[in-house]
Scaffold this motif. Structure first.
Motif, short mmCIF file in Angstrom:
data_model
loop_
_atom_site.label_atom_id
_atom_site.label_comp_id
_atom_site.label_asym_id
_atom_site.label_seq_id
_atom_site.Cartn_x
_atom_site.Cartn_y
_atom_site.Cartn_z
N LEU A 21 0.82 -1.21 0.00
CA LEU A 21 0.00 0.00 0.00
C LEU A 21 0.86 1.27 0.00
CD1 LEU A 21 -2.79 -1.11 2.49
CD2 LEU A 21 -2.98 -0.89 0.00
N ALA A 22 1.97 1.23 0.72
CA ALA A 22 2.88 2.39 0.76
C ALA A 22 3.50 2.62 -0.62
CB ALA A 22 3.97 2.17 1.81
N LYS A 23 3.91 1.54 -1.27
CA LYS A 23 4.47 1.66 -2.62
C LYS A 23 3.44 2.25 -3.57
CE LYS A 23 7.89 -2.08 -2.37
NZ LYS A 23 8.19 -3.47 -2.76
N GLU A 24 2.19 1.79 -3.46
CA GLU A 24 1.12 2.31 -4.32
C GLU A 24 0.87 3.79 -4.04
OE1 GLU A 24 -2.20 -0.31 -3.61
OE2 GLU A 24 -1.26 -1.96 -4.73
N ALA A 25 1.09 4.22 -2.81
CA ALA A 25 0.91 5.63 -2.44
C ALA A 25 2.07 6.49 -2.95
CB ALA A 25 0.78 5.78 -0.93
N GLY A 26 3.19 5.83 -3.30
CA GLY A 26 4.30 6.57 -3.88
C GLY A 26 5.64 6.46 -3.17
N ASN A 27 5.68 5.80 -1.99
CA ASN A 27 6.95 5.68 -1.28
C ASN A 27 6.87 4.52 -0.29
OD1 ASN A 27 9.24 5.95 0.38
ND2 ASN A 27 9.26 8.16 0.12
N MET A 28 7.76 3.55 -0.45
CA MET A 28 7.75 2.38 0.43
C MET A 28 7.99 2.74 1.90
SD MET A 28 11.35 0.58 -0.64
CE MET A 28 11.47 -0.60 0.68
N LEU A 49 -0.20 2.22 8.34
CA LEU A 49 -0.63 1.53 9.56
C LEU A 49 -1.36 2.46 10.52
CD1 LEU A 49 2.46 -0.78 10.01
CD2 LEU A 49 0.14 -1.49 9.42
N ILE A 50 -0.93 3.71 10.60
CA ILE A 50 -1.65 4.69 11.43
C ILE A 50 -3.07 4.86 10.87
CG2 ILE A 50 -1.81 7.19 11.90
CD1 ILE A 50 -0.08 5.81 13.93
N GLY A 51 -3.19 4.86 9.54
CA GLY A 51 -4.51 4.96 8.93
C GLY A 51 -5.41 3.80 9.29
N VAL A 52 -4.85 2.59 9.27
CA VAL A 52 -5.62 1.40 9.65
C VAL A 52 -6.11 1.53 11.09
CG1 VAL A 52 -5.51 -1.10 10.05
CG2 VAL A 52 -4.40 -0.11 8.03
N LEU A 54 4.34 15.26 2.19
CA LEU A 54 2.94 15.33 2.61
C LEU A 54 1.99 14.57 1.69
CD1 LEU A 54 0.99 16.31 4.71
CD2 LEU A 54 0.82 18.48 3.48
N ASP A 55 2.08 14.79 0.39
CA ASP A 55 1.16 14.15 -0.55
C ASP A 55 1.21 12.62 -0.44
OD1 ASP A 55 -0.77 14.27 -2.71
OD2 ASP A 55 0.83 13.53 -4.02
N VAL A 56 2.41 12.07 -0.42
CA VAL A 56 2.58 10.61 -0.31
C VAL A 56 1.98 10.10 1.01
CG1 VAL A 56 4.32 8.81 0.10
CG2 VAL A 56 4.58 10.39 -1.80
N ASN A 57 2.22 10.83 2.09
CA ASN A 57 1.73 10.39 3.39
C ASN A 57 0.22 10.50 3.52
OD1 ASN A 57 3.95 9.51 5.40
ND2 ASN A 57 4.84 11.20 4.25
N LEU A 58 -0.37 11.51 2.89
CA LEU A 58 -1.83 11.60 2.89
C LEU A 58 -2.44 10.44 2.10
CD1 LEU A 58 -2.32 15.45 2.45
CD2 LEU A 58 -2.76 14.09 4.52
N LYS A 59 -1.83 10.09 0.98
CA LYS A 59 -2.29 8.93 0.19
C LYS A 59 -2.12 7.64 1.00
CE LYS A 59 -1.25 10.81 -4.40
NZ LYS A 59 -0.29 10.78 -5.50
N ALA A 60 -0.99 7.52 1.70
CA ALA A 60 -0.73 6.33 2.51
C ALA A 60 -1.74 6.20 3.65
CB ALA A 60 0.70 6.39 3.07
N PHE A 61 -2.03 7.33 4.30
CA PHE A 61 -3.03 7.32 5.38
C PHE A 61 -4.38 6.85 4.85
CE2 PHE A 61 -6.40 9.21 7.91
CZ PHE A 61 -6.04 8.82 9.18
N ASP A 62 -4.80 7.42 3.71
CA ASP A 62 -6.08 7.04 3.10
C ASP A 62 -6.11 5.55 2.73
OD1 ASP A 62 -7.28 9.50 3.38
OD2 ASP A 62 -6.87 10.15 1.32
N ALA A 63 -4.99 5.05 2.22
CA ALA A 63 -4.92 3.63 1.85
C ALA A 63 -5.18 2.74 3.06
CB ALA A 63 -3.57 3.31 1.22
N GLY A 64 -4.58 3.10 4.18
CA GLY A 64 -4.79 2.34 5.41
C GLY A 64 -6.18 2.53 5.99
#
Length: 188
Positions: A133-140, A147-150, A175-185
């Motif tokens: 999911l992190a890779k899909e958001a743009g950064n492993m 995980l915080i999002g989950v 920020l952009d990558v982390n917002l996408k990562a949060f949403d993914a979780g």
């Protein structure tokens, strides 16, 4: 009522940023918060454990065995090691990634097999492929925010409040990558 959350991982996985996001979010919600970080050779890929306790009044940041409401595990073996800290009826959120510790790298030990299966047999376990999911958001390296999002989804803290804290805590260029990562979780 006090909530006890234990964040466990390996040095370099971003457990400290995750604990800052969690801590800052619950502070904004008006809770008393205590955070304690335990680093064991974290810069060499060793264990990192963070205790986050929040509630109306919290006196100590330490979480003893059998007291964690949630264990947020960034790595399989660390989840296994932390299991005695989970309270009866607690929840284990675990990234399915495995990172070989030094004894495995040197051939002195074998990485345990079927950890998710073993964990799921004894506690409420939510396995997440946070690395994917992190890779899909743009950064492993955004595994921590996935995980915080989950975990955030299982709290009564509104989504928007988490987003505001991420915007205040994460450097602008990430920020952009982390917002996408949060949403993914959050949306898993």
């Amino acid at each position: 009522m006090t909530k006890n959350i234990m964040i466990v991982g390996v040095g370099g996985q971003g457990t400290l940023l995750a604990s800052r996001i969690l801590g800052n979010t619950v502070i904004e919600e008006g809770y008393d918060v205590k955070v304690s970080e335990v680093h064991g050779m974290s810069q060499r890929g060793g264990s990192v454990v963070t205790y986050v306790k929040y509630g109306e009044k919290v006196y100590s940041p330490i979480i003893d065995r059998g007291e964690a409401d949630i264990i947020l595990a960034f790595e399989l073996l660390e989840a296994y090691r932390a299991l005695p800290y989970l309270k009866k009826g607690g929840k284990l959120i675990v990234n399915t990634q495995s990172i070989d510790p030094m004894p495995v790298i040197t051939g002195m030990a074998e990485y345990p097999k079927d950890i998710v299966k073993k964990l799921s047999a004894v506690v409420d376990t939510l396995p997440i492929d946070a690395l994917k999911l992190a890779k899909e958001a743009g950064n492993m390296k955004a595994v921590n925010v996935v995980l915080i999002g989950v975990m955030a989804k299982s709290t009564d803290i509104p989504y928007e409040n988490w987003i505001e804290i991420i915007k205040k805590t994460v450097p602008e260029k990430f920020l952009d990558v982390n917002l996408k990562a949060f949403d993914a979780g959050y949306n898993i």
